[in-house]
Motif scaffolding. Structure first.
Motif, PDB file in Angstrom:
ATOM      1  N   ILE A 110      14.651   0.092  39.609  1.00 34.16           N
ATOM      2  CA  ILE A 110      16.061  -0.041  39.998  1.00 34.16           C
ATOM      3  C   ILE A 110      16.942   0.508  38.866  1.00 34.16           C
ATOM      4  O   ILE A 110      18.049   0.997  39.093  1.00 34.16           O
ATOM      5  N   ALA A 111      16.386   0.471  37.633  1.00 32.36           N
ATOM      6  CA  ALA A 111      17.112   1.013  36.484  1.00 32.36           C
ATOM      7  C   ALA A 111      17.465   2.488  36.684  1.00 32.36           C
ATOM      8  O   ALA A 111      18.468   2.981  36.168  1.00 32.36           O
ATOM      9  N   LYS A 112      16.610   3.184  37.458  1.00 33.27           N
ATOM     10  CA  LYS A 112      16.800   4.635  37.624  1.00 33.27           C
ATOM     11  C   LYS A 112      18.185   4.965  38.202  1.00 33.27           C
ATOM     12  O   LYS A 112      18.775   5.995  37.875  1.00 33.27           O
ATOM     13  N   VAL A 113      18.671   4.086  39.069  1.00 32.06           N
ATOM     14  CA  VAL A 113      19.988   4.309  39.684  1.00 32.06           C
ATOM     15  C   VAL A 113      21.069   4.357  38.602  1.00 32.06           C
ATOM     16  O   VAL A 113      21.986   5.185  38.648  1.00 32.06           O
ATOM     17  N   PHE A 114      20.930   3.471  37.627  1.00 35.81           N
ATOM     18  CA  PHE A 114      22.004   3.332  36.649  1.00 35.81           C
ATOM     19  C   PHE A 114      21.890   4.368  35.524  1.00 35.81           C
ATOM     20  O   PHE A 114      22.891   4.744  34.924  1.00 35.81           O
ATOM     21  N   SER A 115      20.681   4.862  35.289  1.00 32.70           N
ATOM     22  CA  SER A 115      20.558   6.005  34.373  1.00 32.70           C
ATOM     23  C   SER A 115      21.137   7.244  35.022  1.00 32.70           C
ATOM     24  O   SER A 115      21.755   8.077  34.355  1.00 32.70           O
ATOM     25  N   LEU A 255      28.660  -0.860  42.396  1.00 34.69           N
ATOM     26  CA  LEU A 255      28.602   0.384  43.180  1.00 34.69           C
ATOM     27  C   LEU A 255      29.374   0.218  44.490  1.00 34.69           C
ATOM     28  O   LEU A 255      30.112   1.113  44.906  1.00 34.69           O
ATOM     29  N   ALA A 256      29.215  -0.952  45.128  1.00 38.37           N
ATOM     30  CA  ALA A 256      29.932  -1.211  46.391  1.00 38.37           C
ATOM     31  C   ALA A 256      31.440  -1.165  46.173  1.00 38.37           C
ATOM     32  O   ALA A 256      32.206  -0.795  47.060  1.00 38.37           O
ATOM     33  N   ASN A 257      31.853  -1.555  44.961  1.00 39.30           N
ATOM     34  CA  ASN A 257      33.274  -1.617  44.625  1.00 39.30           C
ATOM     35  C   ASN A 257      33.754  -0.293  44.002  1.00 39.30           C
ATOM     36  O   ASN A 257      34.693  -0.257  43.236  1.00 39.30           O
ATOM     37  N   HIS A 258      33.042   0.750  44.330  1.00 38.02           N
ATOM     38  CA  HIS A 258      33.364   2.108  43.860  1.00 38.02           C
ATOM     39  C   HIS A 258      33.508   2.227  42.353  1.00 38.02           C
ATOM     40  O   HIS A 258      34.388   2.911  41.844  1.00 38.02           O
ATOM     41  N   ILE A 274      30.261   7.904  43.045  1.00 37.78           N
ATOM     42  CA  ILE A 274      29.594   6.883  43.868  1.00 37.78           C
ATOM     43  C   ILE A 274      28.925   7.468  45.125  1.00 37.78           C
ATOM     44  O   ILE A 274      27.779   7.116  45.428  1.00 37.78           O
ATOM     45  N   PRO A 275      29.581   8.365  45.870  1.00 36.15           N
ATOM     46  CA  PRO A 275      28.911   8.865  47.078  1.00 36.15           C
ATOM     47  C   PRO A 275      27.564   9.520  46.801  1.00 36.15           C
ATOM     48  O   PRO A 275      26.599   9.297  47.537  1.00 36.15           O
ATOM     49  N   GLU A 276      27.473  10.296  45.722  1.00 35.90           N
ATOM     50  CA  GLU A 276      26.194  10.961  45.415  1.00 35.90           C
ATOM     51  C   GLU A 276      25.135   9.922  45.026  1.00 35.90           C
ATOM     52  O   GLU A 276      23.965  10.054  45.393  1.00 35.90           O
ATOM     53  N   ILE A 277      25.561   8.916  44.273  1.00 36.88           N
ATOM     54  CA  ILE A 277      24.597   7.882  43.857  1.00 36.88           C
ATOM     55  C   ILE A 277      24.068   7.153  45.092  1.00 36.88           C
ATOM     56  O   ILE A 277      22.857   6.981  45.261  1.00 36.88           O
ATOM     57  N   MET A 299      21.059   0.859  54.736  1.00 36.62           N
ATOM     58  CA  MET A 299      21.833   0.539  53.522  1.00 36.62           C
ATOM     59  C   MET A 299      21.251   1.309  52.342  1.00 36.62           C
ATOM     60  O   MET A 299      20.029   1.311  52.158  1.00 36.62           O
ATOM     61  N   PRO A 300      22.105   1.921  51.513  1.00 36.38           N
ATOM     62  CA  PRO A 300      21.592   2.517  50.276  1.00 36.38           C
ATOM     63  C   PRO A 300      20.967   1.399  49.443  1.00 36.38           C
ATOM     64  O   PRO A 300      21.607   0.353  49.232  1.00 36.38           O
ATOM     65  N   ALA A 301      19.729   1.598  49.005  1.00 35.56           N
ATOM     66  CA  ALA A 301      19.037   0.516  48.305  1.00 35.56           C
ATOM     67  C   ALA A 301      18.103   1.091  47.260  1.00 35.56           C
ATOM     68  O   ALA A 301      17.818   2.291  47.247  1.00 35.56           O
ATOM     69  N   LYS A 302      17.636   0.221  46.394  1.00 38.44           N
ATOM     70  CA  LYS A 302      16.627   0.653  45.414  1.00 38.44           C
ATOM     71  C   LYS A 302      15.677  -0.493  45.142  1.00 38.44           C
ATOM     72  O   LYS A 302      16.101  -1.638  44.953  1.00 38.44           O
ATOM     73  N   SER A 303      14.399  -0.151  45.119  1.00 33.50           N
ATOM     74  CA  SER A 303      13.369  -1.156  44.843  1.00 33.50           C
ATOM     75  C   SER A 303      12.797  -0.941  43.449  1.00 33.50           C
ATOM     76  O   SER A 303      12.926   0.137  42.872  1.00 33.50           O
ATOM     77  N   GLY A 304      12.124  -1.981  42.948  1.00 34.85           N
ATOM     78  CA  GLY A 304      11.389  -1.870  41.687  1.00 34.85           C
ATOM     79  C   GLY A 304      10.069  -2.604  41.825  1.00 34.85           C
ATOM     80  O   GLY A 304       9.988  -3.578  42.591  1.00 34.85           O
ATOM     81  N   VAL A 305       9.032  -2.158  41.087  1.00 35.28           N
ATOM     82  CA  VAL A 305       7.727  -2.822  41.225  1.00 35.28           C
ATOM     83  C   VAL A 305       7.707  -4.223  40.609  1.00 35.28           C
ATOM     84  O   VAL A 305       6.727  -4.939  40.744  1.00 35.28           O
ATOM     85  N   GLY A 306       8.794  -4.624  39.968  1.00 36.70           N
ATOM     86  CA  GLY A 306       8.922  -6.006  39.498  1.00 36.70           C
ATOM     87  C   GLY A 306       9.198  -6.962  40.655  1.00 36.70           C
ATOM     88  O   GLY A 306       9.200  -8.178  40.480  1.00 36.70           O
ATOM     89  N   GLY A 307       9.459  -6.424  41.843  1.00 41.20           N
ATOM     90  CA  GLY A 307       9.686  -7.272  43.025  1.00 41.20           C
ATOM     91  C   GLY A 307      11.133  -7.362  43.461  1.00 41.20           C
ATOM     92  O   GLY A 307      11.468  -8.075  44.395  1.00 41.20           O
TER      93      GLY A 307
END
Ligand code: GLN
Length: 359
Positions: A110-115, A255-258, A274-277, A299-307
């Motif tokens: 999920i960190a990848k989104v924020f990098s 992100l939802a709050n632009h 935000i739209p590209e992310i 829904m735009p979403a992101k998973s991580g193997v931490g669960g």
């Protein structure tokens, strides 16, 4: 100088004149909203509604036993598979938490989104698009075959290869400086100081030969923009950052709050990015499960193997679920079920008639 003062005075007088012609009710509402400074989203469902649906989802899926903890990072296999927490944070900064929402788990992918967000802050979306791209790989998140096969090699910022290349784009003089910058940025998105889970970092750093191989493959194609192993190390650190479900939901709500953190009011991400992310999250946030996710949940979403999984309802808020057992693609089974259920009930699907104002 004198001229400027006169100008300011005139502007002030004009402002007073405008206030005095305001309808009394409007003026009252304006001053009330100033006093409490609570921004009410026109589209977010009401708190009681969300609380009821989230509790329903928790009870409905708490006995789900399918899936298995990730074990290729030894430390993740040790996490209690029964942990289960759901949090929703709205763009108005209302929050709802059910279950194990105070337990810190590693954020992982999920960190990848924020990098990606940080690289875009610095380089702008077009440069990031040119250097990384945003195409689905149709393969596992850690696939070396995808690096060889994809015309861009990097694929997209949400698979391991693309994420390691994204980290390599973030500017810094030393890896330590880069890491501090990344962690500081994540903390601002979360609205709280985040820290690394050291045991997870050590465990992954000792076993990440596959990611190191990806970084060297990228170097072969000139698609990594700093030292490969240093980039893998910063990437491994970012995946080991600990978050609880509430913090993760708040990161999604930013992100939802632009791009403005609803809890701190700080603008952390440029709104034009935000739209590209979000589109990248929709396209690849659940890896090779992304098409089905988009079909069923929208829904735009992101998973991580931490669960963890975080899903964003633009303008409304975000939902984060933590439940360690994963499916074949590496996505939390319970988290997917919960988010699908809640999204259907609360019209979080961004394509639903209600979401686009047709219901
Ligand atoms: N740190 C993990 C890895 O590189 C992240 C993968 C994930 O969460 N999908 O393999």
């Amino acid at each position: 100088m004198k001229h400027r003062q006169t100008g300011v005075l005139l502007a002030l007088l004009a402002g007073i004149a405008q206030l005095s012609v305001m309808e009394p009710a409007v003026a009252q509402a304006a001053s009330a909203s100033k006093a409490t400074s609570v921004k009410v989203s026109p589209v977010a469902p009401r708190k009681e509604q969300v609380q009821a649906i989230v509790t329903e989802a928790y009870n409905k899926f708490k006995n789900e036993t399918r899936g298995k903890n990730a074990d290729y990072i030894p430390e993740l296999a040790k996490v209690d598979s029964k942990l289960f927490g759901i949090a929703v944070v709205s763009t108005d900064n209302e929050s709802i938490a059910v279950g194990d929402t105070k337990t810190a788990f590693s954020i992982q992918s999920i960190a990848k989104v924020f990098s990606l967000a940080l690289a875009m802050e610095e380089q702008g979306p077009e440069k990031v698009f040119a250097k990384i791209g945003s195409e689905p790989t149709g393969r596992a998140f850690n696939s070396p075959v995808a690096v060889v096969d994809m015309p861009t090699h990097t694929g997209n910022p949400l698979v391991n290869a693309g994420a390691i290349a994204t980290v390599s784009l973030i500017s810094a003089k030393t890896p330590a400086e880069k890491w501090n910058k990344v962690l500081g940025f994540y903390s601002r998105v979360a609205g709280e100081k985040l820290t690394i889970i050291d045991a997870v970092y050590k465990s992954e750093a000792a076993t990440n030969t596959g990611n190191k191989a990806l970084s060297y493959l990228l170097a072969k194609y000139d698609r990594i923009y700093a030292d490969p192993f240093e980039s893998v190390d910063v990437y491994t650190k970012e995946c080991s950052v600990g978050v609880n479900a509430i913090q993760l939901a708040r990161m999604g709500a930013t992100l939802a709050n632009h791009g403005v953190n609803p809890a701190t009011g700080e603008r952390v991400v440029k709104d034009e990015n935000i739209p590209e992310i979000l589109s990248t999250m929709m396209m690849a946030g659940l890896y090779d499960g992304s098409g089905g996710w988009s079909w069923h949940v929208g829904m735009p979403a992101k998973s991580g193997v931490g669960g963890g999984i975080v899903a964003v309802a633009p303008g409304k808020g975000a939902i984060a679920v933590f439940a360690p057992p994963l499916d074949e693609a590496g996505n939390s089974v319970k988290a997917q079920e919960v988010i699908q259920y809640v999204a259907n009930k609360l019209d979080y699907n961004i394509y639903s008639p209600a979401s686009v104002g047709l219901k």
